[in-house]
Enzyme design. Sequence first.
Site, PDB file in Angstrom:
ATOM      1  N   ASP A 117      60.243  44.234  23.616  1.00 45.86           N
ATOM      2  CA  ASP A 117      60.487  42.959  22.944  1.00 45.86           C
ATOM      3  C   ASP A 117      61.348  43.209  21.696  1.00 45.86           C
ATOM      4  O   ASP A 117      62.344  43.928  21.768  1.00 45.86           O
ATOM      5  CB  ASP A 117      59.155  42.279  22.639  1.00 45.86           C
ATOM      6  CG  ASP A 117      59.287  40.823  22.232  1.00 45.86           C
ATOM      7  OD1 ASP A 117      59.412  39.967  23.127  1.00 45.86           O
ATOM      8  OD2 ASP A 117      59.265  40.537  21.015  1.00 45.86           O
ATOM      9  N   ASP A 248      58.772  39.069  34.242  1.00 47.44           N
ATOM     10  CA  ASP A 248      58.896  38.660  32.846  1.00 47.44           C
ATOM     11  C   ASP A 248      59.618  37.318  32.760  1.00 47.44           C
ATOM     12  O   ASP A 248      60.657  37.119  33.405  1.00 47.44           O
ATOM     13  CB  ASP A 248      59.681  39.735  32.081  1.00 47.44           C
ATOM     14  CG  ASP A 248      59.649  39.556  30.580  1.00 47.44           C
ATOM     15  OD1 ASP A 248      59.099  38.546  30.096  1.00 47.44           O
ATOM     16  OD2 ASP A 248      60.177  40.442  29.879  1.00 47.44           O
ATOM     17  N   HIS A 276      55.904  40.802  31.041  1.00 43.47           N
ATOM     18  CA  HIS A 276      56.477  41.229  29.767  1.00 43.47           C
ATOM     19  C   HIS A 276      55.690  42.333  29.068  1.00 43.47           C
ATOM     20  O   HIS A 276      56.278  43.132  28.343  1.00 43.47           O
ATOM     21  CB  HIS A 276      56.566  40.009  28.842  1.00 43.47           C
ATOM     22  CG  HIS A 276      57.280  40.259  27.560  1.00 43.47           C
ATOM     23  ND1 HIS A 276      58.638  40.431  27.491  1.00 43.47           N
ATOM     24  CD2 HIS A 276      56.817  40.380  26.287  1.00 43.47           C
ATOM     25  CE1 HIS A 276      58.994  40.632  26.230  1.00 43.47           C
ATOM     26  NE2 HIS A 276      57.916  40.614  25.480  1.00 43.47           N
TER      27      HIS A 276
END
Length: 297
Positions: A117, A248, A276
Amino acid sequence: MTGTPGTGRPAWLSDAMFPFESRFFHAPGGHRMHYIDEGTGAPVVFVHGNPSWSFEFRRLVVGLRGEFRCVAPDHVGFGLSSRSDRRDDHHPRAHAERFEALLDHLDLRDATLFLTDWGGPIGLDVARRRPERVARLVIANTWCWPVSRDPHFVMFSLLMRSPLGQLLIRRSNGFVNRVMPRAVGDRASLTPEALSHYRRAQPDPAARAASAALPGHIVGASGWLDSIWRERAAFSEKPALILWGLRDIAFRRTELERWAAALRRADVHEFDDCGHFLAEEAPERILPVMREFLRRA
Protein backbone atom coordinates in the site's frame (compact mmCIF):
# COMPACT_ATOMS: atom_id res chain seq x y z
CA MET A 1 18.32 -3.07 19.44
CA THR A 2 17.77 0.46 20.65
CA GLY A 3 14.82 2.55 21.70
CA THR A 4 12.59 2.99 24.70
CA PRO A 5 10.97 -0.37 25.47
CA GLY A 6 7.77 -1.41 27.04
CA THR A 7 5.82 1.79 27.66
CA GLY A 8 2.59 2.90 26.07
CA ARG A 9 0.89 -0.41 25.26
CA PRO A 10 -2.90 -0.08 25.57
CA ALA A 11 -4.96 -2.59 27.52
CA TRP A 12 -6.81 -3.73 24.39
CA LEU A 13 -3.64 -4.98 22.69
CA SER A 14 -3.51 -8.77 22.91
CA ASP A 15 -0.14 -10.11 24.01
CA ALA A 16 -1.10 -13.43 22.45
CA MET A 17 -1.74 -11.88 19.03
CA PHE A 18 1.08 -9.32 19.21
CA PRO A 19 3.79 -11.09 21.24
CA PHE A 20 6.47 -8.42 20.82
CA GLU A 21 8.16 -5.77 22.90
CA SER A 22 6.94 -2.32 21.97
CA ARG A 23 9.68 0.23 21.40
CA PHE A 24 9.52 3.95 20.73
CA PHE A 25 11.65 6.36 18.72
CA HIS A 26 11.62 10.15 19.09
CA ALA A 27 11.15 11.09 15.45
CA PRO A 28 11.68 14.50 13.79
CA GLY A 29 8.96 17.03 14.52
CA GLY A 30 8.51 15.96 18.12
CA HIS A 31 6.71 12.74 17.26
CA ARG A 32 6.84 9.39 19.01
CA MET A 33 7.04 6.45 16.63
CA HIS A 34 6.17 2.97 17.83
CA TYR A 35 8.04 0.02 16.34
CA ILE A 36 8.94 -3.58 17.05
CA ASP A 37 12.44 -5.00 16.63
CA GLU A 38 12.56 -8.80 16.91
CA GLY A 39 15.22 -11.42 16.24
CA THR A 40 18.76 -11.21 14.91
CA GLY A 41 20.33 -11.60 11.50
CA ALA A 42 19.86 -9.80 8.21
CA PRO A 43 17.23 -7.05 8.69
CA VAL A 44 13.75 -7.23 7.21
CA VAL A 45 11.75 -4.01 7.57
CA PHE A 46 7.97 -4.04 7.11
CA VAL A 47 6.35 -0.79 5.93
CA HIS A 48 2.57 -0.55 6.24
CA GLY A 49 -0.06 1.55 4.50
CA ASN A 50 -3.51 2.95 5.25
CA PRO A 51 -5.24 2.18 7.66
CA SER A 52 -2.84 -0.43 8.93
CA TRP A 53 0.01 -0.60 11.45
CA SER A 54 2.74 -3.04 12.50
CA PHE A 55 0.06 -5.45 13.74
CA GLU A 56 -0.54 -6.43 10.09
CA PHE A 57 2.82 -8.20 9.93
CA ARG A 58 2.67 -10.06 13.26
CA ARG A 59 2.56 -13.59 11.81
CA LEU A 60 5.34 -12.89 9.32
CA VAL A 61 7.51 -11.53 12.15
CA VAL A 62 6.83 -14.60 14.30
CA GLY A 63 7.76 -16.85 11.39
CA LEU A 64 10.96 -15.01 10.44
CA ARG A 65 12.46 -13.72 13.69
CA GLY A 66 14.25 -16.99 14.41
CA GLU A 67 16.53 -16.32 11.44
CA PHE A 68 16.21 -12.61 10.61
CA ARG A 69 15.95 -9.28 12.40
CA CYS A 70 12.40 -8.06 11.85
CA VAL A 71 11.58 -4.37 12.28
CA ALA A 72 8.08 -2.94 11.81
CA PRO A 73 7.26 0.70 12.60
CA ASP A 74 3.93 2.50 12.85
CA HIS A 75 3.76 5.71 10.84
CA VAL A 76 2.82 8.80 12.82
CA GLY A 77 -0.97 8.86 13.05
CA PHE A 78 -1.29 5.05 12.98
CA GLY A 79 -1.05 2.16 15.40
CA LEU A 80 0.61 3.05 18.67
CA SER A 81 2.52 6.08 17.35
CA SER A 82 1.64 9.62 18.32
CA ARG A 83 -1.01 11.67 16.51
CA SER A 84 -0.71 15.09 14.93
CA ASP A 85 -3.10 17.87 13.95
CA ARG A 86 -0.58 19.43 11.56
CA ARG A 87 -1.51 18.83 7.91
CA ASP A 88 2.11 18.69 6.72
CA ASP A 89 2.77 15.76 9.05
CA HIS A 90 0.38 13.61 6.99
CA HIS A 91 2.04 14.07 3.60
CA PRO A 92 3.63 10.77 2.51
CA ARG A 93 6.94 12.60 2.11
CA ALA A 94 6.86 13.38 5.84
CA HIS A 95 6.22 9.70 6.61
CA ALA A 96 9.21 8.81 4.43
CA GLU A 97 11.44 11.31 6.22
CA ARG A 98 10.52 9.86 9.60
CA PHE A 99 11.00 6.31 8.29
CA GLU A 100 14.47 7.27 7.06
CA ALA A 101 15.27 8.77 10.48
CA LEU A 102 14.31 5.48 12.12
CA LEU A 103 16.57 3.49 9.78
CA ASP A 104 19.39 5.88 10.62
CA HIS A 105 18.64 5.59 14.34
CA LEU A 106 18.83 1.80 14.12
CA ASP A 107 21.73 2.01 11.65
CA LEU A 108 20.13 -0.63 9.44
CA ARG A 109 22.10 -1.55 6.32
CA ASP A 110 21.48 -4.01 3.52
CA ALA A 111 17.89 -4.37 4.66
CA THR A 112 15.04 -6.06 2.88
CA LEU A 113 12.01 -3.77 2.67
CA PHE A 114 8.56 -5.40 2.69
CA LEU A 115 6.36 -2.74 1.08
CA THR A 116 2.58 -2.69 0.83
CA ASP A 117 0.00 0.00 0.00
CA TRP A 118 1.45 3.45 0.92
CA GLY A 119 4.48 1.61 2.26
CA GLY A 120 5.62 1.28 -1.37
CA PRO A 121 6.32 4.93 -2.13
CA ILE A 122 7.28 5.70 1.48
CA GLY A 123 9.90 2.95 1.52
CA LEU A 124 11.14 3.53 -2.03
CA ASP A 125 11.58 7.24 -1.42
CA VAL A 126 14.20 6.20 1.13
CA ALA A 127 15.61 3.47 -1.13
CA ARG A 128 16.29 5.92 -3.97
CA ARG A 129 17.99 8.45 -1.66
CA ARG A 130 19.77 6.00 0.66
CA PRO A 131 20.49 2.94 -1.48
CA GLU A 132 23.13 1.69 0.97
CA ARG A 133 20.37 1.04 3.49
CA VAL A 134 18.39 -1.23 1.17
CA ALA A 135 19.58 -4.49 -0.42
CA ARG A 136 16.34 -6.22 -1.44
CA LEU A 137 12.66 -5.45 -2.02
CA VAL A 138 9.46 -7.32 -1.37
CA ILE A 139 6.61 -5.63 -3.26
CA ALA A 140 3.10 -6.55 -2.11
CA ASN A 141 0.10 -4.79 -3.70
CA THR A 142 1.45 -1.27 -3.91
CA TRP A 143 2.52 1.35 -6.45
CA CYS A 144 5.08 4.16 -6.80
CA TRP A 145 4.26 6.39 -9.78
CA PRO A 146 1.78 9.18 -10.61
CA VAL A 147 -1.78 7.99 -11.19
CA SER A 148 -3.45 11.37 -11.77
CA ARG A 149 -4.56 10.28 -15.27
CA ASP A 150 -5.91 6.88 -14.21
CA PRO A 151 -9.69 7.09 -13.55
CA HIS A 152 -9.50 4.06 -11.24
CA PHE A 153 -7.36 5.94 -8.73
CA VAL A 154 -8.66 9.44 -9.41
CA MET A 155 -12.25 8.46 -8.60
CA PHE A 156 -11.25 6.77 -5.35
CA SER A 157 -9.13 9.75 -4.32
CA LEU A 158 -11.91 12.21 -5.14
CA LEU A 159 -14.49 10.18 -3.24
CA MET A 160 -12.38 9.70 -0.13
CA ARG A 161 -11.32 13.35 0.09
CA SER A 162 -14.85 14.64 -0.55
CA PRO A 163 -16.89 15.89 2.45
CA LEU A 164 -18.83 12.62 2.46
CA GLY A 165 -15.68 10.52 2.25
CA GLN A 166 -14.00 12.47 5.02
CA LEU A 167 -17.10 12.09 7.18
CA LEU A 168 -17.13 8.33 6.63
CA ILE A 169 -13.44 8.02 7.49
CA ARG A 170 -13.40 10.30 10.52
CA ARG A 171 -16.81 9.63 12.04
CA SER A 172 -17.40 6.00 11.04
CA ASN A 173 -13.80 4.72 10.81
CA GLY A 174 -14.68 3.98 7.19
CA PHE A 175 -11.32 2.60 6.09
CA VAL A 176 -11.35 -0.07 8.79
CA ASN A 177 -15.06 -0.82 8.90
CA ARG A 178 -15.88 -0.60 5.20
CA VAL A 179 -12.79 -0.72 3.00
CA MET A 180 -10.71 -3.39 4.75
CA PRO A 181 -13.43 -6.12 4.68
CA ARG A 182 -14.01 -5.42 0.98
CA ALA A 183 -10.31 -5.41 0.13
CA VAL A 184 -9.58 -9.01 1.15
CA GLY A 185 -10.28 -11.99 -1.08
CA ASP A 186 -12.10 -13.89 1.66
CA ARG A 187 -13.66 -11.89 4.48
CA ALA A 188 -13.17 -14.81 6.84
CA SER A 189 -9.41 -14.21 6.66
CA LEU A 190 -9.89 -10.91 8.48
CA THR A 191 -11.09 -12.28 11.81
CA PRO A 192 -13.18 -10.26 14.28
CA GLU A 193 -10.24 -10.30 16.70
CA ALA A 194 -7.87 -8.91 14.08
CA LEU A 195 -10.36 -6.32 12.84
CA SER A 196 -10.83 -5.17 16.43
CA HIS A 197 -7.11 -4.37 16.66
CA TYR A 198 -7.31 -2.19 13.56
CA ARG A 199 -10.47 -0.53 14.81
CA ARG A 200 -9.12 0.21 18.28
CA ALA A 201 -5.92 1.66 16.87
CA GLN A 202 -8.12 4.40 15.30
CA PRO A 203 -10.47 5.00 18.24
CA ASP A 204 -11.94 8.45 17.48
CA PRO A 205 -12.17 11.08 14.71
CA ALA A 206 -9.05 12.95 15.89
CA ALA A 207 -7.01 9.72 15.78
CA ARG A 208 -8.00 9.20 12.12
CA ALA A 209 -6.48 12.41 10.73
CA ALA A 210 -3.60 10.64 8.96
CA SER A 211 -5.89 7.97 7.55
CA ALA A 212 -8.24 10.67 6.26
CA ALA A 213 -5.42 12.72 4.71
CA LEU A 214 -3.65 10.04 2.66
CA PRO A 215 -6.38 9.44 0.02
CA GLY A 216 -6.02 13.00 -1.20
CA HIS A 217 -2.31 12.45 -1.76
CA ILE A 218 -2.95 9.59 -4.20
CA VAL A 219 -3.40 12.39 -6.74
CA GLY A 220 -2.15 15.37 -4.74
CA ALA A 221 1.36 13.96 -4.25
CA SER A 222 1.86 13.22 -7.96
CA GLY A 223 4.97 15.39 -8.15
CA TRP A 224 6.59 13.52 -5.27
CA LEU A 225 5.60 10.14 -6.73
CA ASP A 226 6.98 11.15 -10.12
CA SER A 227 10.30 12.16 -8.55
CA ILE A 228 10.68 8.71 -7.00
CA TRP A 229 9.75 6.85 -10.16
CA ARG A 230 12.09 8.91 -12.35
CA GLU A 231 14.93 7.89 -10.01
CA ARG A 232 13.98 4.22 -9.85
CA ALA A 233 17.37 3.23 -11.23
CA ALA A 234 18.54 3.50 -7.61
CA PHE A 235 16.51 0.40 -6.74
CA SER A 236 15.35 -1.27 -9.96
CA GLU A 237 18.36 -3.61 -10.14
CA LYS A 238 18.05 -4.85 -6.56
CA PRO A 239 16.81 -8.43 -6.03
CA ALA A 240 13.04 -8.27 -5.66
CA LEU A 241 10.14 -10.49 -4.74
CA ILE A 242 6.68 -9.50 -5.93
CA LEU A 243 3.77 -10.95 -3.96
CA TRP A 244 0.42 -10.05 -5.48
CA GLY A 245 -3.17 -10.66 -4.42
CA LEU A 246 -5.22 -10.71 -7.62
CA ARG A 247 -8.53 -9.97 -5.88
CA ASP A 248 -7.37 -6.57 -4.64
CA ILE A 249 -9.90 -3.78 -5.22
CA ALA A 250 -7.11 -1.17 -5.24
CA PHE A 251 -4.14 -2.56 -7.16
CA ARG A 252 -4.78 -4.57 -10.29
CA ARG A 253 -2.83 -6.79 -12.67
CA THR A 254 -1.98 -3.56 -14.50
CA GLU A 255 0.16 -2.44 -11.55
CA LEU A 256 1.64 -5.93 -11.15
CA GLU A 257 2.79 -5.93 -14.77
CA ARG A 258 4.37 -2.51 -14.40
CA TRP A 259 6.37 -3.70 -11.39
CA ALA A 260 7.45 -6.86 -13.19
CA ALA A 261 8.72 -4.78 -16.12
CA ALA A 262 10.51 -2.23 -13.93
CA LEU A 263 12.23 -4.58 -11.46
CA ARG A 264 14.59 -6.57 -13.64
CA ARG A 265 15.58 -9.10 -10.96
CA ALA A 266 12.11 -9.85 -9.65
CA ASP A 267 10.43 -13.15 -8.86
CA VAL A 268 6.64 -12.94 -9.10
CA HIS A 269 4.19 -14.94 -7.00
CA GLU A 270 0.48 -14.48 -7.63
CA PHE A 271 -2.30 -15.33 -5.16
CA ASP A 272 -5.53 -15.61 -7.10
CA ASP A 273 -7.73 -16.03 -4.01
CA CYS A 274 -6.27 -13.11 -2.03
CA GLY A 275 -6.77 -9.37 -2.03
CA HIS A 276 -4.97 -6.37 -0.63
CA PHE A 277 -3.75 -7.57 2.79
CA LEU A 278 -1.59 -10.58 1.99
CA ALA A 279 0.08 -10.65 5.41
CA GLU A 280 -3.39 -11.12 6.93
CA GLU A 281 -4.76 -13.40 4.25
CA ALA A 282 -1.96 -15.84 3.46
CA PRO A 283 0.96 -15.62 5.92
CA GLU A 284 1.48 -19.38 5.90
CA ARG A 285 1.97 -19.30 2.11
CA ILE A 286 4.09 -16.15 2.09
CA LEU A 287 6.57 -17.32 4.73
CA PRO A 288 8.26 -20.16 2.79
CA VAL A 289 8.51 -17.96 -0.30
CA MET A 290 10.10 -15.17 1.74
CA ARG A 291 12.51 -17.52 3.51
CA GLU A 292 13.72 -18.92 0.22
CA PHE A 293 14.14 -15.43 -1.26
CA LEU A 294 15.97 -14.06 1.77
CA ARG A 295 18.31 -17.02 2.06
CA ARG A 296 19.12 -16.98 -1.65
CA ALA A 297 19.52 -13.22 -1.86
